[in-house]
Scaffold this motif. Structure first.
Motif, PDB file in Angstrom:
ATOM      1  N   LEU A 285       0.433  -0.858  -0.038  1.00 10.02           N
ATOM      2  CA  LEU A 285       0.012   0.415  -0.032  1.00 10.02           C
ATOM      3  C   LEU A 285       0.731   1.527  -0.353  1.00 10.02           C
ATOM      4  CD1 LEU A 285      -2.970  -1.356   2.389  1.00 10.02           C
ATOM      5  CD2 LEU A 285      -2.309  -1.384   0.038  1.00 10.02           C
ATOM      6  N   GLU A 286       2.350   1.185   0.580  1.00 15.07           N
ATOM      7  CA  GLU A 286       2.746   2.351   1.128  1.00 15.07           C
ATOM      8  C   GLU A 286       3.120   2.309  -0.605  1.00 15.07           C
ATOM      9  OE1 GLU A 286       3.680   2.008   5.498  1.00 15.07           O
ATOM     10  OE2 GLU A 286       5.127   0.758   3.846  1.00 15.07           O
ATOM     11  N   GLY A 287       3.978   1.674  -0.697  1.00 15.87           N
ATOM     12  CA  GLY A 287       4.500   1.753  -2.488  1.00 15.87           C
ATOM     13  C   GLY A 287       3.468   2.160  -3.496  1.00 15.87           C
ATOM     14  N   MET A 288       2.403   1.668  -3.442  1.00 13.70           N
ATOM     15  CA  MET A 288       1.568   2.758  -4.129  1.00 13.70           C
ATOM     16  C   MET A 288       0.964   3.726  -4.463  1.00 13.70           C
ATOM     17  SD  MET A 288      -1.479  -1.069  -4.282  1.00 13.70           S
ATOM     18  CE  MET A 288      -2.765  -0.221  -4.667  1.00 13.70           C
ATOM     19  N   SER A 289       0.991   4.211  -2.719  1.00 13.39           N
ATOM     20  CA  SER A 289       0.823   5.466  -3.119  1.00 13.39           C
ATOM     21  C   SER A 289       2.123   6.503  -3.417  1.00 13.39           C
ATOM     22  CB  SER A 289       1.348   5.891  -1.403  1.00 13.39           C
ATOM     23  OG  SER A 289       2.645   5.463  -0.880  1.00 13.39           O
ATOM     24  N   LEU A 290       3.580   5.703  -3.648  1.00 11.68           N
ATOM     25  CA  LEU A 290       3.937   6.617  -4.661  1.00 11.68           C
ATOM     26  C   LEU A 290       3.810   7.280  -6.019  1.00 11.68           C
ATOM     27  CD1 LEU A 290       7.272   6.300  -2.362  1.00 11.68           C
ATOM     28  CD2 LEU A 290       6.233   7.812  -3.090  1.00 11.68           C
ATOM     29  N   GLY A 291       2.734   5.418  -6.639  1.00 12.50           N
ATOM     30  CA  GLY A 291       2.221   5.240  -7.940  1.00 12.50           C
ATOM     31  C   GLY A 291       3.483   3.780  -8.124  1.00 12.50           C
ATOM     32  N   LEU A 292       3.933   3.218  -7.787  1.00 13.67           N
ATOM     33  CA  LEU A 292       4.957   2.223  -7.942  1.00 13.67           C
ATOM     34  C   LEU A 292       3.551   1.232  -8.515  1.00 13.67           C
ATOM     35  CD1 LEU A 292       7.646   1.368  -5.451  1.00 13.67           C
ATOM     36  CD2 LEU A 292       7.898   2.447  -7.337  1.00 13.67           C
ATOM     37  N   PRO A 293       4.279   0.263  -9.550  1.00 18.89           N
ATOM     38  CA  PRO A 293       3.664  -0.428  -9.869  1.00 18.89           C
ATOM     39  C   PRO A 293       4.128  -1.987  -9.328  1.00 18.89           C
ATOM     40  CG  PRO A 293       5.296  -0.030 -11.810  1.00 18.89           C
ATOM     41  CD  PRO A 293       4.878   0.749 -10.523  1.00 18.89           C
ATOM     42  N   MET A 340       1.000   1.609 -15.483  1.00 15.38           N
ATOM     43  CA  MET A 340       0.999   0.281 -13.881  1.00 15.38           C
ATOM     44  C   MET A 340       1.084   1.230 -13.266  1.00 15.38           C
ATOM     45  SD  MET A 340       1.983  -3.431 -14.486  1.00 15.38           S
ATOM     46  CE  MET A 340       0.868  -4.547 -15.525  1.00 15.38           C
ATOM     47  N   GLY A 341       2.005   1.958 -12.155  1.00 20.92           N
ATOM     48  CA  GLY A 341       2.497   2.525 -11.770  1.00 20.92           C
ATOM     49  C   GLY A 341       1.186   3.673 -11.041  1.00 20.92           C
ATOM     50  N   GLN A 342       0.821   4.270 -12.298  1.00 20.68           N
ATOM     51  CA  GLN A 342      -1.021   6.080 -12.325  1.00 20.68           C
ATOM     52  C   GLN A 342      -1.799   4.885 -11.620  1.00 20.68           C
ATOM     53  OE1 GLN A 342      -1.349   7.669 -16.287  1.00 20.68           O
ATOM     54  NE2 GLN A 342       1.602   8.196 -15.765  1.00 20.68           N
ATOM     55  N   ARG A 343      -2.276   3.947 -12.106  1.00 14.62           N
ATOM     56  CA  ARG A 343      -2.895   2.723 -12.009  1.00 14.62           C
ATOM     57  C   ARG A 343      -3.274   2.271 -10.097  1.00 14.62           C
ATOM     58  NH1 ARG A 343      -3.283   1.071 -17.476  1.00 14.62           N
ATOM     59  NH2 ARG A 343      -2.673  -0.407 -17.053  1.00 14.62           N
ATOM     60  N   ALA A 344      -2.036   2.440 -10.122  1.00 17.06           N
ATOM     61  CA  ALA A 344      -2.053   1.438  -8.724  1.00 17.06           C
ATOM     62  C   ALA A 344      -1.847   2.722  -7.291  1.00 17.06           C
ATOM     63  CB  ALA A 344      -0.570   1.256  -8.142  1.00 17.06           C
ATOM     64  N   LEU A 345      -0.942   3.999  -7.896  1.00 15.91           N
ATOM     65  CA  LEU A 345      -2.168   5.193  -6.870  1.00 15.91           C
ATOM     66  C   LEU A 345      -3.514   5.420  -6.829  1.00 15.91           C
ATOM     67  CD1 LEU A 345      -0.918   8.065  -5.279  1.00 15.91           C
ATOM     68  CD2 LEU A 345      -0.515   8.984  -7.991  1.00 15.91           C
TER      69      LEU A 345
END
Length: 373
Positions: A285-293, A340-345
């Protein structure tokens, strides 16, 4: 003011402790007063106090769910300073003590794992069902996989509410800070940086990751670095595996790091290779908050966090060859990594913020208290 006691037996800062910390950062302090009950000497104490919780230390209880002396000590504590509600995190002693004192109980289950046969079939199934029916007014499952575990073990679905974890967003570091950290870690310019931030335990799948990295190297692939941050009992075996496979130049064992946020900022792809206990990974979740795939195993709650093909890739659990192919796919497609990173964010902002998590938890508190009254 509603006084809630959170009882947790952890002596280290694990997933359950981080869940409480994230709740505290966004709790409604005008309505809820949070006290944490910990074993004496727990490393959680300073962080919880800094986040605004009152902390009460008790002797015993350390890293164990049940002991009759713990029940006695907690019963005395609850009677001396009665709470409105007790929220336990894997601590059966706390649930028993609360019920002895007539206090409503919410119990959070933070893990997912294959249910043993002794809980799937009578008489173990009957005992497990009775314990959970008797000593919890509501059970919070932190992923659908956790809920399924509980139901498979005989717990009534009517007792269970699924509340997936939420995380505070990780601060972004500057380009200069990211470049400096990469240089300090001797990461070659242009490398795609994969990373896993987790305790070094067998079930976290670090050896599967090393095999995937070895397969990439055997295929002649270059231009990637794998960062492994964390400590734990499996650390010597992981270090031995790195040396034995000739991956010293590609895989970096970083040990314990106090700069987890800075490390997340230099990753291109975050990894989760677990095949045990994984429910809603806070690190993901923390990585997703940075836009990480993300590339994650299909175990436990991971498929409910990561949308396969959208915000990341899901590979079959313990399949190192499939993991290596997923890593190669994202190495070769920076455009796909970016999308993918944009969708993760976006997914994080929609479903997994600490604010949304705190409101969901407090709604359960209010619902349980309404039922108790």
């Amino acid at each position: 003011m509603i006084r809630v006691l959170n009882v947790i037996s952890d002596t280290n800062i694990g997933g359950a402790g981080r869940v409480i910390l994230n709740y505290l950062r966004c709790s409604d302090r005008a309505r809820f007063e949070t006290t944490a009950v910990l074993p004496r000497g727990s490393l959680l104490k300073p962080s919880l106090e800094e986040a605004g919780a009152q902390v009460v230390e008790v002797d015993g209880m350390a890293d164990r769910s049940y002991h009759r002396e713990d029940v006695k000590a907690l019963t005395e504590l609850f009677r001396r300073s009665p709470p409105d509600l007790v929220h336990t995190h894997g601590c059966l002693s706390g649930r028993i003590a609360a019920k002895r004192c007539g206090v409503p109980v919410v119990y959070s289950r933070h893990s997912a794992f294959p249910v043993p046969a002794k809980l799937r079939y009578p008489p173990g199934r009957w005992v497990n069902r009775w314990v959970n029916q008797r000593y919890a007014d509501r059970i919070i499952a932190v992923s659908p996989a956790t809920r399924d575990n509980l139901v498979e073990g005989g717990v009534s679905p009517k007792k269970i509410a699924v509340v997936m974890n939420g995380a505070a967003p990780v601060p972004r570091t500057s380009p200069a800070e990211r470049a400096a950290l990469k240089e300090a870690l001797s990461i070659p310019p242009g490398d795609v940086v994969f990373g896993i931030l987790a305790r070094l335990e067998d079930y976290k799948g670090h050896l599967d990751l090393l095999e995937a990295a070895r397969l990439l190297k055997a295929r002649g692939r270059e231009g990637f670095t794998v960062l492994i941050a964390g400590t734990g009992p499996f650390e010597p075996l992981v270090a031995q595996a790195v040396e034995g496979s000739g991956l010293e130049g590609r895989v970096k064992l970083l040990g314990f790091r106090s700069d987890a946020a800075a490390l997340l900022n230099i990753l291109d792809v975050q990894l989760n290779c677990s095949y045990g206990t994984e429910a809603t990974s806070m690190a993901l979740l923390e990585g997703m908050s940075l836009g990480l795939p993300t590339i994650a195993s299909a175990y436990g709650g991971n498929p409910w966090v990561v949308e396969d093909g959208a915000s990341g890739l899901i590979f079959p659990t313990r399949d190192a060859a499939a993991l290596s192919r997923a890593m190669e796919r994202l190495m070769d497609s920076p455009q796909e990594r970016e999308a993918m990173g944009q969708r993760a964010l976006a997914r994080y902002q929609e479903r997994f913020t600490a604010e949304a998590f705190a409101r969901n938890i407090e709604n359960i508190y209010l619902d349980v208290l309404k039922g108790a009254k």
